[in-house]
Design a protein around this motif. Structure first.
Motif, PDB file in Angstrom:
ATOM      1  N   PRO A   1     -46.637   6.510 -52.403  1.00  0.00           N
ATOM      2  CA  PRO A   1     -47.990   6.905 -52.015  1.00  0.00           C
ATOM      3  C   PRO A   1     -48.089   8.169 -51.167  1.00  0.00           C
ATOM      4  O   PRO A   1     -49.189   8.599 -50.848  1.00  0.00           O
ATOM      5  CB  PRO A   1     -48.483   5.678 -51.226  1.00  0.00           C
ATOM      6  CG  PRO A   1     -47.701   4.531 -51.751  1.00  0.00           C
ATOM      7  CD  PRO A   1     -46.335   5.115 -52.010  1.00  0.00           C
ATOM      8  N   VAL A   2     -46.957   8.761 -50.776  1.00  0.00           N
ATOM      9  CA  VAL A   2     -47.014  10.064 -50.113  1.00  0.00           C
ATOM     10  C   VAL A   2     -47.568  11.111 -51.079  1.00  0.00           C
ATOM     11  O   VAL A   2     -48.171  12.105 -50.673  1.00  0.00           O
ATOM     12  CB  VAL A   2     -45.617  10.474 -49.591  1.00  0.00           C
ATOM     13  CG1 VAL A   2     -45.607  11.919 -49.097  1.00  0.00           C
ATOM     14  CG2 VAL A   2     -45.168   9.536 -48.477  1.00  0.00           C
TER      15      VAL A   2
ATOM     16  N   ARG B   1     -41.696   7.749 -50.060  1.00  0.00           N
ATOM     17  CA  ARG B   1     -42.451   6.621 -50.598  1.00  0.00           C
ATOM     18  C   ARG B   1     -43.430   7.154 -51.627  1.00  0.00           C
ATOM     19  O   ARG B   1     -43.973   8.258 -51.471  1.00  0.00           O
ATOM     20  CB  ARG B   1     -43.211   5.871 -49.491  1.00  0.00           C
ATOM     21  CG  ARG B   1     -42.336   5.037 -48.558  1.00  0.00           C
ATOM     22  CD  ARG B   1     -41.779   3.817 -49.293  1.00  0.00           C
ATOM     23  NE  ARG B   1     -41.054   2.912 -48.416  1.00  0.00           N
ATOM     24  CZ  ARG B   1     -39.750   2.955 -48.188  1.00  0.00           C
ATOM     25  NH1 ARG B   1     -39.024   3.908 -48.764  1.00  0.00           N
ATOM     26  NH2 ARG B   1     -39.174   2.078 -47.393  1.00  0.00           N
TER      27      ARG B   1
ATOM     28  N   GLY C   1     -37.946   2.649 -43.976  1.00  0.00           N
ATOM     29  CA  GLY C   1     -39.378   2.511 -43.752  1.00  0.00           C
ATOM     30  C   GLY C   1     -39.753   1.103 -43.318  1.00  0.00           C
ATOM     31  O   GLY C   1     -39.057   0.139 -43.630  1.00  0.00           O
TER      32      GLY C   1
ATOM     33  N   ASP D   1     -46.025   5.949 -57.411  1.00  0.00           N
ATOM     34  CA  ASP D   1     -47.229   5.181 -57.104  1.00  0.00           C
ATOM     35  C   ASP D   1     -48.052   5.112 -58.376  1.00  0.00           C
ATOM     36  O   ASP D   1     -48.608   6.125 -58.784  1.00  0.00           O
ATOM     37  CB  ASP D   1     -48.020   5.856 -55.988  1.00  0.00           C
ATOM     38  CG  ASP D   1     -49.247   5.059 -55.559  1.00  0.00           C
ATOM     39  OD1 ASP D   1     -49.257   3.831 -55.790  1.00  0.00           O
ATOM     40  OD2 ASP D   1     -50.188   5.667 -55.009  1.00  0.00           O
TER      41      ASP D   1
ATOM     42  N   ASP E   1     -43.268   0.256 -43.522  1.00  0.00           N
ATOM     43  CA  ASP E   1     -44.652   0.124 -43.963  1.00  0.00           C
ATOM     44  C   ASP E   1     -44.924  -1.213 -44.634  1.00  0.00           C
ATOM     45  O   ASP E   1     -46.041  -1.718 -44.606  1.00  0.00           O
ATOM     46  CB  ASP E   1     -45.018   1.269 -44.914  1.00  0.00           C
ATOM     47  CG  ASP E   1     -43.997   1.479 -46.015  1.00  0.00           C
ATOM     48  OD1 ASP E   1     -44.242   1.036 -47.152  1.00  0.00           O
ATOM     49  OD2 ASP E   1     -42.945   2.082 -45.745  1.00  0.00           O
TER      50      ASP E   1
ATOM     51  N   LEU F   1     -43.911   6.607 -44.703  1.00  0.00           N
ATOM     52  CA  LEU F   1     -45.285   6.408 -45.142  1.00  0.00           C
ATOM     53  C   LEU F   1     -46.116   5.927 -43.962  1.00  0.00           C
ATOM     54  O   LEU F   1     -45.896   4.835 -43.432  1.00  0.00           O
ATOM     55  CB  LEU F   1     -45.343   5.386 -46.284  1.00  0.00           C
ATOM     56  CG  LEU F   1     -46.747   5.067 -46.813  1.00  0.00           C
ATOM     57  CD1 LEU F   1     -47.414   6.300 -47.389  1.00  0.00           C
ATOM     58  CD2 LEU F   1     -46.683   3.959 -47.856  1.00  0.00           C
ATOM     59  N   THR F   2     -47.049   6.754 -43.530  1.00  0.00           N
ATOM     60  CA  THR F   2     -47.957   6.418 -42.437  1.00  0.00           C
ATOM     61  C   THR F   2     -49.371   6.802 -42.865  1.00  0.00           C
ATOM     62  O   THR F   2     -49.576   7.367 -43.938  1.00  0.00           O
ATOM     63  CB  THR F   2     -47.586   7.184 -41.159  1.00  0.00           C
ATOM     64  OG1 THR F   2     -47.785   8.599 -41.390  1.00  0.00           O
ATOM     65  CG2 THR F   2     -46.122   6.947 -40.765  1.00  0.00           C
TER      66      THR F   2
ATOM     67  N   ASN G   1     -39.166  13.711 -54.384  1.00  0.00           N
ATOM     68  CA  ASN G   1     -39.667  12.663 -53.492  1.00  0.00           C
ATOM     69  C   ASN G   1     -38.658  11.529 -53.369  1.00  0.00           C
ATOM     70  O   ASN G   1     -38.447  10.767 -54.310  1.00  0.00           O
ATOM     71  CB  ASN G   1     -41.001  12.113 -53.998  1.00  0.00           C
ATOM     72  CG  ASN G   1     -41.655  11.176 -52.981  1.00  0.00           C
ATOM     73  OD1 ASN G   1     -41.158  11.011 -51.864  1.00  0.00           O
ATOM     74  ND2 ASN G   1     -42.771  10.561 -53.368  1.00  0.00           N
TER      75      ASN G   1
ATOM     76  N   THR H   1     -49.385  10.479 -43.596  1.00  0.00           N
ATOM     77  CA  THR H   1     -48.629  11.015 -44.742  1.00  0.00           C
ATOM     78  C   THR H   1     -49.070  10.410 -46.072  1.00  0.00           C
ATOM     79  O   THR H   1     -48.660  10.914 -47.120  1.00  0.00           O
ATOM     80  CB  THR H   1     -47.121  10.774 -44.566  1.00  0.00           C
ATOM     81  OG1 THR H   1     -46.855   9.369 -44.519  1.00  0.00           O
ATOM     82  CG2 THR H   1     -46.610  11.439 -43.297  1.00  0.00           C
ATOM     83  N   ARG H   2     -49.856   9.374 -46.059  1.00  0.00           N
ATOM     84  CA  ARG H   2     -50.354   8.799 -47.323  1.00  0.00           C
ATOM     85  C   ARG H   2     -51.232   9.842 -48.031  1.00  0.00           C
ATOM     86  O   ARG H   2     -52.208  10.331 -47.481  1.00  0.00           O
ATOM     87  CB  ARG H   2     -51.153   7.533 -47.057  1.00  0.00           C
ATOM     88  CG  ARG H   2     -51.588   6.800 -48.323  1.00  0.00           C
ATOM     89  CD  ARG H   2     -52.377   5.553 -47.986  1.00  0.00           C
ATOM     90  NE  ARG H   2     -51.544   4.578 -47.294  1.00  0.00           N
ATOM     91  CZ  ARG H   2     -50.772   3.670 -47.897  1.00  0.00           C
ATOM     92  NH1 ARG H   2     -50.741   3.619 -49.221  1.00  0.00           N
ATOM     93  NH2 ARG H   2     -50.060   2.825 -47.177  1.00  0.00           N
TER      94      ARG H   2
END
Length: 313
Positions: A230-231, A228, A72, A254, A74, A201-202, A225, A205-206
Protein backbone atom coordinates in the motif's frame (compact mmCIF):
# COMPACT_ATOMS: atom_id res chain seq x y z
CA UNK A 1 2.62 -17.60 38.89
CA UNK A 2 5.09 -18.39 36.07
CA UNK A 3 4.55 -15.98 33.15
CA UNK A 4 3.35 -17.47 29.86
CA UNK A 5 5.30 -16.77 26.66
CA UNK A 6 3.62 -17.55 23.35
CA UNK A 7 6.14 -18.56 20.70
CA UNK A 8 5.58 -19.48 17.01
CA UNK A 9 8.71 -21.65 17.22
CA UNK A 10 8.90 -24.66 19.54
CA UNK A 11 10.90 -23.70 22.63
CA UNK A 12 13.03 -26.86 22.43
CA UNK A 13 14.27 -25.66 19.02
CA UNK A 14 15.69 -22.43 20.48
CA UNK A 15 18.96 -22.76 22.39
CA UNK A 16 19.54 -20.43 25.31
CA UNK A 17 16.02 -19.46 26.32
CA UNK A 18 15.91 -18.29 29.94
CA UNK A 19 14.41 -20.34 32.73
CA UNK A 20 11.50 -19.03 34.74
CA UNK A 21 9.05 -18.73 31.87
CA UNK A 22 6.26 -21.03 30.70
CA UNK A 23 6.67 -21.44 26.94
CA UNK A 24 3.55 -22.07 24.86
CA UNK A 25 3.74 -22.88 21.16
CA UNK A 26 1.24 -21.06 18.96
CA UNK A 27 1.71 -20.44 15.25
CA UNK A 28 -1.77 -19.29 14.38
CA UNK A 29 -3.73 -22.52 14.94
CA UNK A 30 -7.44 -22.30 15.57
CA UNK A 31 -7.00 -23.58 19.12
CA UNK A 32 -5.05 -21.44 21.57
CA UNK A 33 -2.34 -23.22 23.61
CA UNK A 34 -3.61 -21.68 26.85
CA UNK A 35 -5.71 -18.79 28.14
CA UNK A 36 -4.59 -15.64 26.26
CA UNK A 37 -5.30 -13.73 29.45
CA UNK A 38 -2.27 -15.39 31.06
CA UNK A 39 0.16 -14.46 28.26
CA UNK A 40 2.86 -12.03 29.40
CA UNK A 41 5.02 -12.01 26.25
CA UNK A 42 3.42 -12.56 22.83
CA UNK A 43 5.58 -13.37 19.81
CA UNK A 44 3.38 -12.80 16.77
CA UNK A 45 3.29 -15.70 14.24
CA UNK A 46 5.35 -14.93 11.15
CA UNK A 47 3.88 -14.72 7.64
CA UNK A 48 0.34 -15.30 8.83
CA UNK A 49 -2.64 -13.15 7.79
CA UNK A 50 -3.14 -10.12 10.07
CA UNK A 51 -6.51 -11.43 11.24
CA UNK A 52 -4.77 -14.54 12.60
CA UNK A 53 -1.99 -12.62 14.35
CA UNK A 54 -4.45 -10.25 15.98
CA UNK A 55 -7.03 -12.83 17.06
CA UNK A 56 -5.73 -13.55 20.60
CA UNK A 57 -4.81 -9.94 21.35
CA UNK A 58 -8.33 -8.94 22.33
CA UNK A 59 -8.05 -11.35 25.27
CA UNK A 60 -4.46 -10.63 26.33
CA UNK A 61 -5.26 -8.73 29.49
CA UNK A 62 -1.90 -9.45 31.15
CA UNK A 63 0.48 -9.08 28.22
CA UNK A 64 3.51 -6.88 28.81
CA UNK A 65 5.26 -7.12 25.43
CA UNK A 66 4.29 -7.92 21.85
CA UNK A 67 7.18 -8.98 19.60
CA UNK A 68 6.79 -9.22 15.84
CA UNK A 69 9.14 -11.30 13.71
CA UNK A 70 8.69 -8.87 10.83
CA UNK A 71 10.32 -5.50 10.30
CA UNK A 72 6.90 -3.88 9.95
CA UNK A 73 4.29 -3.78 12.69
CA UNK A 74 1.34 -2.45 10.69
CA UNK A 75 -0.42 -5.83 10.80
CA UNK A 76 -0.84 -5.73 14.62
CA UNK A 77 -1.44 -2.01 15.16
CA UNK A 78 -5.27 -2.21 14.95
CA UNK A 79 -5.38 -4.53 17.98
CA UNK A 80 -3.22 -2.44 20.29
CA UNK A 81 -6.33 -0.59 21.43
CA UNK A 82 -7.43 -3.77 23.23
CA UNK A 83 -4.25 -3.92 25.33
CA UNK A 84 -3.69 -2.24 28.66
CA UNK A 85 -1.38 0.79 28.91
CA UNK A 86 2.34 0.14 29.14
CA UNK A 87 2.58 -2.78 26.68
CA UNK A 88 5.75 -2.54 24.59
CA UNK A 89 5.51 -3.31 20.87
CA UNK A 90 8.84 -4.48 19.42
CA UNK A 91 9.77 -5.18 15.81
CA UNK A 92 12.36 -7.54 14.33
CA UNK A 93 15.10 -5.04 13.56
CA UNK A 94 18.25 -7.07 12.89
CA UNK A 95 16.44 -10.10 11.47
CA UNK A 96 15.55 -9.14 7.89
CA UNK A 97 18.23 -6.71 6.78
CA UNK A 98 20.47 -9.29 5.07
CA UNK A 99 17.70 -11.06 3.16
CA UNK A 100 15.81 -7.94 2.13
CA UNK A 101 19.01 -6.22 1.07
CA UNK A 102 19.88 -9.24 -1.09
CA UNK A 103 16.46 -9.25 -2.71
CA UNK A 104 16.47 -5.53 -3.43
CA UNK A 105 19.82 -5.94 -5.21
CA UNK A 106 18.50 -9.01 -7.05
CA UNK A 107 15.42 -7.18 -8.30
CA UNK A 108 17.50 -4.22 -9.45
CA UNK A 109 20.03 -6.31 -11.35
CA UNK A 110 17.43 -8.67 -12.82
CA UNK A 111 15.31 -5.78 -14.05
CA UNK A 112 18.18 -3.79 -15.53
CA UNK A 113 19.92 -6.71 -17.20
CA UNK A 114 16.75 -8.17 -18.69
CA UNK A 115 16.77 -11.47 -16.79
CA UNK A 116 12.98 -12.05 -17.04
CA UNK A 117 13.25 -11.75 -20.81
CA UNK A 118 16.15 -14.19 -20.90
CA UNK A 119 14.11 -16.75 -18.94
CA UNK A 120 11.22 -16.37 -21.37
CA UNK A 121 13.68 -16.65 -24.24
CA UNK A 122 15.13 -19.84 -22.78
CA UNK A 123 11.64 -21.31 -22.58
CA UNK A 124 11.22 -20.55 -26.29
CA UNK A 125 14.81 -21.47 -27.26
CA UNK A 126 15.47 -17.87 -28.37
CA UNK A 127 18.90 -16.19 -28.11
CA UNK A 128 18.06 -12.65 -26.96
CA UNK A 129 21.44 -10.91 -27.15
CA UNK A 130 21.95 -7.15 -27.17
CA UNK A 131 22.87 -4.18 -24.98
CA UNK A 132 21.17 -3.86 -21.60
CA UNK A 133 21.45 -1.23 -18.84
CA UNK A 134 24.11 -1.70 -16.18
CA UNK A 135 23.88 -0.77 -12.53
CA UNK A 136 27.26 0.96 -12.78
CA UNK A 137 27.04 4.76 -13.13
CA UNK A 138 23.39 4.87 -12.04
CA UNK A 139 21.93 7.21 -9.42
CA UNK A 140 19.91 5.46 -6.72
CA UNK A 141 17.38 7.00 -4.33
CA UNK A 142 16.52 4.97 -1.20
CA UNK A 143 13.19 6.03 0.30
CA UNK A 144 13.04 4.79 3.90
CA UNK A 145 16.53 4.81 5.36
CA UNK A 146 16.26 2.66 8.46
CA UNK A 147 18.24 -0.50 9.06
CA UNK A 148 16.93 -2.16 5.88
CA UNK A 149 17.57 0.91 3.74
CA UNK A 150 21.11 1.04 5.13
CA UNK A 151 21.61 -2.67 4.39
CA UNK A 152 20.48 -2.09 0.80
CA UNK A 153 23.08 0.65 0.39
CA UNK A 154 25.74 -1.64 1.86
CA UNK A 155 25.04 -4.13 -0.92
CA UNK A 156 24.99 -1.44 -3.60
CA UNK A 157 28.34 0.00 -2.54
CA UNK A 158 30.59 -2.20 -4.77
CA UNK A 159 28.66 -1.42 -7.96
CA UNK A 160 30.34 1.87 -8.93
CA UNK A 161 27.21 3.97 -8.62
CA UNK A 162 27.22 7.60 -9.65
CA UNK A 163 25.28 8.64 -6.54
CA UNK A 164 23.13 7.39 -3.68
CA UNK A 165 20.54 9.68 -2.11
CA UNK A 166 18.74 8.74 1.09
CA UNK A 167 15.35 9.83 2.40
CA UNK A 168 13.79 9.26 5.80
CA UNK A 169 11.16 10.93 7.96
CA UNK A 170 13.65 13.43 9.34
CA UNK A 171 17.05 14.79 8.34
CA UNK A 172 20.20 13.28 9.81
CA UNK A 173 23.77 12.41 8.92
CA UNK A 174 25.13 8.85 8.77
CA UNK A 175 28.57 7.37 8.15
CA UNK A 176 27.63 7.10 4.46
CA UNK A 177 26.36 10.65 4.20
CA UNK A 178 23.32 12.89 4.47
CA UNK A 179 19.81 11.50 4.91
CA UNK A 180 17.29 13.93 3.45
CA UNK A 181 13.92 14.59 5.10
CA UNK A 182 10.78 13.36 3.37
CA UNK A 183 9.91 16.96 2.47
CA UNK A 184 12.83 17.02 0.00
CA UNK A 185 11.65 13.91 -1.86
CA UNK A 186 9.96 15.78 -4.76
CA UNK A 187 13.24 17.51 -5.64
CA UNK A 188 15.25 14.27 -5.48
CA UNK A 189 12.99 12.06 -7.61
CA UNK A 190 13.86 13.56 -11.02
CA UNK A 191 17.57 12.85 -10.44
CA UNK A 192 17.24 9.11 -9.71
CA UNK A 193 17.64 6.30 -12.20
CA UNK A 194 16.47 3.79 -9.57
CA UNK A 195 14.08 4.48 -6.68
CA UNK A 196 14.04 1.84 -3.93
CA UNK A 197 11.20 1.82 -1.39
CA UNK A 198 12.10 0.39 2.02
CA UNK A 199 9.90 2.53 4.23
CA UNK A 200 7.52 1.19 6.89
CA UNK A 201 3.80 1.43 6.19
CA UNK A 202 2.38 4.31 8.23
CA UNK A 203 -0.34 6.90 7.76
CA UNK A 204 2.24 9.19 6.14
CA UNK A 205 3.62 6.57 3.73
CA UNK A 206 0.36 4.89 2.67
CA UNK A 207 -0.12 5.89 -0.96
CA UNK A 208 3.14 7.86 -0.92
CA UNK A 209 3.94 6.65 -4.43
CA UNK A 210 1.00 8.27 -6.17
CA UNK A 211 0.60 9.77 -9.63
CA UNK A 212 2.50 12.93 -8.63
CA UNK A 213 5.42 10.90 -7.21
CA UNK A 214 5.60 8.74 -10.34
CA UNK A 215 5.34 11.73 -12.68
CA UNK A 216 8.43 13.24 -11.04
CA UNK A 217 10.50 10.12 -11.79
CA UNK A 218 12.72 10.47 -14.84
CA UNK A 219 11.88 8.69 -18.09
CA UNK A 220 13.26 5.15 -18.05
CA UNK A 221 13.63 5.04 -14.25
CA UNK A 222 13.15 1.83 -12.26
CA UNK A 223 10.92 1.67 -9.16
CA UNK A 224 11.69 -1.15 -6.68
CA UNK A 225 9.33 -1.85 -3.76
CA UNK A 226 10.55 -4.07 -0.91
CA UNK A 227 8.48 -2.17 1.66
CA UNK A 228 4.71 -2.74 1.76
CA UNK A 229 2.23 -2.91 -1.10
CA UNK A 230 0.00 0.00 0.00
CA UNK A 231 2.96 2.40 -0.09
CA UNK A 232 2.31 2.41 -3.86
CA UNK A 233 -0.94 3.48 -5.53
CA UNK A 234 -1.46 0.45 -7.78
CA UNK A 235 -3.73 2.25 -10.25
CA UNK A 236 -1.22 5.08 -10.70
CA UNK A 237 1.66 2.64 -11.16
CA UNK A 238 -0.27 0.65 -13.75
CA UNK A 239 -0.88 3.81 -15.78
CA UNK A 240 2.84 4.61 -15.86
CA UNK A 241 3.85 1.03 -16.69
CA UNK A 242 1.34 0.77 -19.50
CA UNK A 243 2.67 4.02 -20.96
CA UNK A 244 6.15 2.45 -21.02
CA UNK A 245 7.71 5.51 -19.39
CA UNK A 246 9.13 3.69 -16.34
CA UNK A 247 9.70 0.10 -15.21
CA UNK A 248 9.20 -1.53 -11.80
CA UNK A 249 10.05 -4.51 -9.62
CA UNK A 250 7.69 -5.35 -6.77
CA UNK A 251 8.20 -7.80 -3.92
CA UNK A 252 4.97 -6.52 -2.37
CA UNK A 253 1.69 -5.56 -4.00
CA UNK A 254 -1.68 -4.04 -3.22
CA UNK A 255 -3.72 -6.22 -3.11
CA UNK A 256 -1.61 -9.05 -1.69
CA UNK A 257 -1.45 -11.90 -2.47
CA UNK A 258 -1.98 -10.68 -6.01
CA UNK A 259 -5.09 -12.46 -7.31
CA UNK A 260 -5.24 -14.27 -10.63
CA UNK A 261 -6.42 -11.99 -13.40
CA UNK A 262 -5.07 -8.80 -11.81
CA UNK A 263 -3.61 -6.44 -14.45
CA UNK A 264 -0.29 -6.17 -12.59
CA UNK A 265 0.54 -9.75 -13.60
CA UNK A 266 0.89 -8.73 -17.24
CA UNK A 267 1.89 -5.08 -16.94
CA UNK A 268 4.78 -4.23 -19.29
CA UNK A 269 8.17 -3.63 -17.71
CA UNK A 270 7.23 -5.19 -14.37
CA UNK A 271 8.99 -7.93 -12.39
CA UNK A 272 7.04 -9.44 -9.46
CA UNK A 273 8.34 -11.58 -6.62
CA UNK A 274 5.84 -12.98 -4.06
CA UNK A 275 6.87 -11.09 -0.88
CA UNK A 276 10.03 -13.09 -0.27
CA UNK A 277 12.27 -10.36 1.11
CA UNK A 278 12.31 -11.90 4.58
CA UNK A 279 11.55 -15.64 4.43
CA UNK A 280 14.93 -17.15 3.61
CA UNK A 281 17.41 -19.46 5.33
CA UNK A 282 18.79 -16.37 7.09
CA UNK A 283 15.52 -15.76 8.94
CA UNK A 284 15.39 -18.50 11.56
CA UNK A 285 18.85 -18.13 13.14
CA UNK A 286 18.44 -14.37 13.41
CA UNK A 287 14.90 -14.66 14.75
CA UNK A 288 16.02 -17.13 17.40
CA UNK A 289 18.89 -14.88 18.49
CA UNK A 290 16.50 -11.96 18.81
CA UNK A 291 14.02 -13.95 20.90
CA UNK A 292 16.70 -15.30 23.24
CA UNK A 293 18.05 -11.80 23.82
CA UNK A 294 14.62 -10.24 24.28
CA UNK A 295 13.41 -12.90 26.70
CA UNK A 296 16.56 -12.67 28.82
CA UNK A 297 15.95 -8.92 28.97
CA UNK A 298 12.31 -9.54 29.88
CA UNK A 299 13.15 -11.95 32.71
CA UNK A 300 15.86 -9.68 34.06
CA UNK A 301 13.64 -6.59 33.79
CA UNK A 302 16.07 -4.91 31.42
CA UNK A 303 15.01 -2.58 28.59
CA UNK A 304 13.76 -4.47 25.55
CA UNK A 305 15.28 -3.89 22.14
CA UNK A 306 13.46 -2.52 19.10
CA UNK A 307 10.58 -0.88 21.01
CA UNK A 308 8.45 0.84 18.37
CA UNK A 309 5.84 2.20 20.76
CA UNK A 310 4.34 1.70 24.21
CA UNK A 311 0.56 1.58 24.55
CA UNK A 312 -0.98 4.48 26.40
CA UNK A 313 2.17 6.59 26.05
Amino acid sequence: MTPDVWLPIHAEEIDGLPDGLNYRFWDGDQEFPADPGDCAFYVVPYMKPPVVSRRPMTEMSSVQAVQTLSAGVDHVLPSLKFLRPGVRLCNARGVHEASTGELALTLILASLRGIPGFVRGQDKEEWRSGFYPALADKSVLIVGYGSIGSAIEDRLAPFELARVARVARSKRTTARGLVHPLTELPALLPEADIVVLSTPLTDSTRGLVNSDFLARMKDGALLVNVARGPVVDTKALLAELESGRITAALDVTDPEPLPAGHPLWHAPGLLISPHVGGPTSAFLPRAKRLLVDQLHRFVNREPLRNVVLTTGA
